[in-house]
Motif scaffolding. Structure first.
Motif, mmCIF file in Angstrom:
data_model
loop_
_atom_site.group_PDB
_atom_site.id
_atom_site.type_symbol
_atom_site.label_atom_id
_atom_site.label_comp_id
_atom_site.label_asym_id
_atom_site.label_seq_id
_atom_site.Cartn_x
_atom_site.Cartn_y
_atom_site.Cartn_z
ATOM 1 N N UNK A 2 -2.534 -0.493 -0.822
ATOM 2 C CA UNK A 2 -2.457 -0.377 0.624
ATOM 3 C C UNK A 2 -3.551 0.550 1.112
ATOM 4 N N UNK A 3 -4.359 0.105 2.057
ATOM 5 C CA UNK A 3 -5.461 0.890 2.602
ATOM 6 C C UNK A 3 -5.228 1.109 4.093
ATOM 7 N N UNK A 4 -5.296 2.389 4.539
ATOM 8 C CA UNK A 4 -5.064 2.669 5.954
ATOM 9 C C UNK A 4 -6.038 3.719 6.458
ATOM 10 N N UNK A 5 -6.283 3.673 7.753
ATOM 11 C CA UNK A 5 -7.156 4.636 8.427
ATOM 12 C C UNK A 5 -6.296 5.516 9.330
ATOM 13 N N UNK A 23 2.450 8.834 0.667
ATOM 14 C CA UNK A 23 2.952 9.638 -0.441
ATOM 15 C C UNK A 23 1.862 10.525 -1.036
ATOM 16 N N UNK A 24 2.272 11.359 -2.009
ATOM 17 C CA UNK A 24 1.360 12.347 -2.599
ATOM 18 C C UNK A 24 0.350 11.739 -3.563
ATOM 19 N N UNK A 25 0.548 10.490 -3.988
ATOM 20 C CA UNK A 25 -0.378 9.835 -4.922
ATOM 21 C C UNK A 25 -1.522 9.118 -4.208
ATOM 22 N N UNK A 26 -1.558 9.206 -2.896
ATOM 23 C CA UNK A 26 -2.618 8.524 -2.144
ATOM 24 C C UNK A 26 -3.987 9.101 -2.495
ATOM 25 N N UNK A 27 -5.006 8.235 -2.458
ATOM 26 C CA UNK A 27 -6.379 8.632 -2.748
ATOM 27 C C UNK A 27 -7.186 8.594 -1.454
ATOM 28 N N UNK A 28 -7.889 9.697 -1.133
ATOM 29 C CA UNK A 28 -8.735 9.741 0.052
ATOM 30 C C UNK A 28 -10.075 9.096 -0.289
ATOM 31 N N UNK A 29 -10.393 7.999 0.354
ATOM 32 C CA UNK A 29 -11.625 7.262 0.070
ATOM 33 C C UNK A 29 -12.803 7.792 0.878
ATOM 34 N N UNK A 51 -9.795 7.674 5.627
ATOM 35 C CA UNK A 51 -9.413 6.389 5.042
ATOM 36 C C UNK A 51 -8.743 6.683 3.704
ATOM 37 N N UNK A 52 -7.514 6.238 3.543
ATOM 38 C CA UNK A 52 -6.745 6.519 2.327
ATOM 39 C C UNK A 52 -6.202 5.233 1.747
ATOM 40 N N UNK A 53 -5.854 5.278 0.455
ATOM 41 C CA UNK A 53 -5.323 4.100 -0.228
ATOM 42 C C UNK A 53 -4.273 4.530 -1.229
ATOM 43 N N UNK A 54 -3.339 3.620 -1.529
ATOM 44 C CA UNK A 54 -2.296 3.877 -2.516
ATOM 45 C C UNK A 54 -1.923 2.567 -3.202
ATOM 46 N N UNK A 55 -1.722 2.633 -4.491
ATOM 47 C CA UNK A 55 -1.200 1.496 -5.242
ATOM 48 C C UNK A 55 0.293 1.702 -5.386
ATOM 49 N N UNK A 125 -16.537 10.737 -1.237
ATOM 50 C CA UNK A 125 -15.304 9.979 -1.409
ATOM 51 C C UNK A 125 -14.439 10.667 -2.447
ATOM 52 N N UNK A 126 -13.158 10.786 -2.161
ATOM 53 C CA UNK A 126 -12.217 11.358 -3.128
ATOM 54 C C UNK A 126 -11.808 10.261 -4.100
ATOM 55 N N UNK A 127 -12.249 10.393 -5.361
ATOM 56 C CA UNK A 127 -11.975 9.388 -6.376
ATOM 57 C C UNK A 127 -10.804 9.823 -7.252
ATOM 58 N N UNK A 128 -10.150 8.875 -7.929
ATOM 59 C CA UNK A 128 -9.127 9.266 -8.901
ATOM 60 C C UNK A 128 -9.704 10.274 -9.894
ATOM 61 N N UNK A 129 -8.931 11.250 -10.288
ATOM 62 C CA UNK A 129 -9.434 12.375 -11.069
ATOM 63 C C UNK A 129 -10.188 11.966 -12.339
ATOM 64 N N UNK A 130 -9.668 11.036 -13.167
ATOM 65 C CA UNK A 130 -10.423 10.664 -14.373
ATOM 66 C C UNK A 130 -11.775 10.035 -14.047
ATOM 67 N N UNK A 131 -11.829 9.237 -12.990
ATOM 68 C CA UNK A 131 -13.083 8.631 -12.557
ATOM 69 C C UNK A 131 -14.023 9.706 -12.015
ATOM 70 N N UNK A 132 -13.468 10.626 -11.253
ATOM 71 C CA UNK A 132 -14.271 11.690 -10.656
ATOM 72 C C UNK A 132 -14.964 12.533 -11.719
#
Length: 391
Positions: A2-5, A23-29, A51-55, A125-132
């Motif tokens: 889910x991606x929202x602005x 939720x707290x697991x959202x990623x700031x894109x 812009x944030x996203x969550x799986x 862009x805020x990436x998932x921690x392992x990717x970052x």
């Protein structure tokens, strides 16, 4: 996914909105300052757009694997097959769609990649921690931010298609494969034996004469070629004596050329030889005058392969300036020296991609002929990712 602005008056308020809905697991894109409200173009207020996203199916993240033993990229059968598609010059490798992949998820992933591309800088862009962490490693290797943005887009796609979980070793494998795909259309063949004259050019102090001797020795000892030397480096007596020493060791002839007439006479003299290696003077080639002087001594219209020798210890900006000065001379491939004198290798990838020029060799020491490494996409990827060791 889910991606929202979200738009709010401050970042804390925006984060409150994101956490409240995603939720707290959202990623700031991406986040940026925008102007809202106002009257007739006046009295606008600064706001924060996020812009944030969550799986929704994201599971608790596992502890990533240690980077003490980084993944060593090796081309797979698919890599070899992909090389046949020489028209595909891009960072993003071909990705097989999982049989059960949701079309909406793939569409959202595509939107994520476009958003990332649109930011211009992956650090925004805020990436998932392992990717970052992996992206930060590439920054430490001084890989150009445009290339990092492309890689980040690839990693995001694979991360979410894989269920938003992967070890750092797997992520490094993705990076290595992407680098291999990006470099595969370029030439990495070294001396091709298709042309008689092999010419090395470059600035002072990069080790041109020693590198030339290494390549010549390989052609004599490994390929049993009949070779000769020409040197146009008449500015330094030591350089002439150095090449004469190598010529004596290899039992090959050498001619010293002071002008174009000398050069033509030498090429006629060596008409029966398989390869003629040409050494040039190391000058400040940021000055166009010295490039023109070089053209007054060497006939670049000959059947000639030209290699630009650059030291990995140099600043990339200086490398780029030197390459641009040689714009009127066709450069077949790069040779990068002093691999053993640095721990930062991103400039190899940057230069190859920026100038669409392959890499023939790397050198990692002064020994002739031992400290010469034939380059290829796999080796370049492994070197940048810290998975190659050279004794």
């Amino acid at each position: 996914m889910k991606v929202k602005k979200y738009t709010a008056s401050s970042m804390p308020e925006a984060m409150k909105l994101v956490r409240g809905e995603l939720g707290s697991d959202a990623v700031i894109l991406n986040s940026r300052v925008v102007q809202t409200g106002g009257f007739m173009g006046f009295f606008k207020k600064n706001s924060i757009e996020v812009i944030a996203a969550i799986d929704p199916d994201t599971e608790a993240s596992q502890k990533p694997a240690s980077m003490d033993k980084p993944y060593k990229y090796k081309p797979s059968v698919k890599d070899d097959e992909s090389k046949k598609d020489s028209q595909t010059v891009r960072m993003n490798p071909k990705t097989e769609t999982p049989p059960k992949a949701d079309k909406d998820l793939l569409k959202e992933i595509s939107q994520l990649k476009e958003m990332l591309k649109g930011t211009g800088k992956s650090e925004g862009v805020s990436l998932p921690e392992p990717v970052s962490r992996q992206i930060q490693y590439l920054r430490d290797q001084e890989v150009d931010h445009e290339i990092i943005d492309e890689l980040a887009a690839v990693l995001l796609e694979k991360w979410y298609l894989g269920g938003a979980k992967a070890s750092e070793e797997e992520i490094t494998e993705w990076i290595g494969t992407a680098i291999g795909h990006r470099l595969s259309p370029l030439s990495f063949e070294g001396v091709s034996f298709k042309k008689k004259f092999v010419n090395v050019i470059g600035p002072t102090g990069v080790g041109k004469t020693t590198t030339l001797a290494k390549v010549a020795a390989e052609c004599v000892l490994k390929h049993q070629k009949k070779v000769a030397f020409i040197t146009t480096d008449t500015y330094r007596i030591a350089a002439i004596e150095q090449l004469k020493t190598y010529a004596k060791i290899l039992d090959v002839p050498i001619e010293v050329c002071y002008n174009l007439d000398d050069f033509k006479a030498a090429t006629d003299k060596f008409a029966e030889y398989d390869l003629v290696f040409i050494d040039t003077a190391g000058r400040n080639f940021r000055n166009q005058k010295y490039v023109n002087d070089l053209k007054n001594v060497i006939d670049f219209g000959k059947d000639i392969e030209t290699y630009l020798v650059l030291a990995l210890t140099a600043k990339q900006k200086d490398m780029e300036e030197i390459r641009k000065q040689f714009s009127l001379i066709h450069i077949d491939q790069f040779i990068f020296t002093k691999l053993d004198e640095t721990a930062v290798y991103g400039s190899m990838l940057n230069m190859a991609i920026k100038f669409s020029t392959g890499i023939a060799y790397l050198t990692n020491g002064q020994d002739v002929p031992d400290d010469l490494i034939e380059a290829n996409p796999e080796m370049i990827a492994n070197t940048i990712l810290g998975a190659s060791t050279y004794e």
